[in-house]
Design a protein around this motif. Structure first.
Motif, short mmCIF file in Angstrom:
data_model
loop_
_atom_site.label_atom_id
_atom_site.label_comp_id
_atom_site.label_asym_id
_atom_site.label_seq_id
_atom_site.Cartn_x
_atom_site.Cartn_y
_atom_site.Cartn_z
N ARG A 191 12.76 7.48 -11.44
CA ARG A 191 12.87 6.06 -11.15
C ARG A 191 14.25 5.58 -11.54
N LYS A 199 14.46 0.41 -8.51
CA LYS A 199 13.93 1.11 -7.34
C LYS A 199 12.53 1.64 -7.63
N GLU A 200 11.92 2.20 -6.59
CA GLU A 200 10.59 2.77 -6.78
C GLU A 200 10.69 4.15 -7.42
N ILE A 201 9.56 4.61 -7.96
CA ILE A 201 9.46 5.97 -8.46
C ILE A 201 9.49 6.91 -7.26
N PHE A 216 1.68 0.06 -10.19
CA PHE A 216 2.31 0.69 -9.03
C PHE A 216 1.23 1.10 -8.03
N PHE A 246 5.68 5.72 -3.99
CA PHE A 246 5.33 4.57 -4.82
C PHE A 246 5.94 3.28 -4.29
N GLY A 247 5.23 2.18 -4.57
CA GLY A 247 5.84 0.87 -4.43
C GLY A 247 6.76 0.62 -5.62
N LYS A 248 7.49 -0.49 -5.58
CA LYS A 248 8.46 -0.77 -6.63
C LYS A 248 7.83 -1.26 -7.92
#
Lengths: 114, 110
Positions: free
Chosen positions: A37, A41-43, B89, B100-102
């Motif tokens: 991550r 930002k997203e993972i 998430f 994944f979403g943020k």
């Protein structure tokens, strides 16, 4: 039962240096994953091992990243040479059966590249 | 290219209220939709998950609603408690990878 453990918890290095992150999965879990991550930002998925074999490394950003899982136990993720944009939290996860769905995540290794 | 879009980014709910977090996706190949909960300094932990052949799944105070035609799914937390304060998430699986979403930072006030 011990969970997924990651080391170090935080690493601060200078641009151009090398860092190696380690992950010990839950005992008996053949599947091991690396995620990252970056701040804001997203993972994001990096790669997936089944035992010692790389099953999917489509998320690895470039050839400065090298992941290994010798013997199918612990895994290392090496970044060489590190760049500023590599800063972020690197998560390791493991699962017994990838099809079943649940991933068990470690607490993450925070990497700061100055 | 972000494959799962999550909203809101942050959410404040009073104790006892309902927390709702929404996610949307485009890839119809996704076959598994989990929600993860993360507390500060910890890794994400699976909270609840659903597969696309089911429209709703409930576990205690947590419910996933899934709308396959709209390509949307949401997490509802009923009777929200201060202990629910965490980052949530949503994710969607394609192949071996979770997308994944943020994340949504939820704060439940006393």
């Amino acid at each position: 039962e011990a969970g997924v453990t990651q080391f170090p918890s935080h690493s601060v290095i200078e641009k151009g240096q090398t860092v190696t992150l380690r992950c010990d999965p839950i005992s008996g879990h053949d599947n091991l994953y690396w995620y990252r991550r970056v701040m804001g930002k997203e993972i994001k998925f990096l790669l997936h091992f089944v035992k010692e074999s790389k099953q999917d490394e489509s998320g690895m950003p470039n050839n400065r990243f090298l992941a290994e899982r010798t013997g199918g136990t612990y895994s290392t993720l090496k970044v060489q040479p590190a760049e500023l944009e590599d800063s972020g939290v690197y998560f390791c996860a493991s699962s017994q059966d990838w099809g079943a769905g649940e991933l068990f995540f470690g607490e993450g290794s925070r990497l700061t590249v100055l | 290219q972000q494959q799962v879009k999550q909203s809101p980014q942050s959410l404040i709910v009073q104790k006892g209220g309902i927390s709702i977090i929404n996610c949307a996706y485009e890839n119809t190949a996704f076959d598994y939709f989990p929600w993860y909960q993360q507390f500060p300094g910890k890794g994400p932990a699976l909270l609840i998950a659903i597969r696309p052949d089911v429209s709703e799944k409930k576990e205690g105070r947590f419910t996933i609603s899934f709308n396959k035609s709209a390509k949307q799914f949401s997490l509802h937390i009923m009777d929200s408690q201060p202990g629910d304060s965490a980052t949530y998430f949503c994710a969607a699986r394609s192949g071996y990878a979770l997308n994944f979403g943020k994340g949504t930072s939820l704060l439940v006030t006393p």
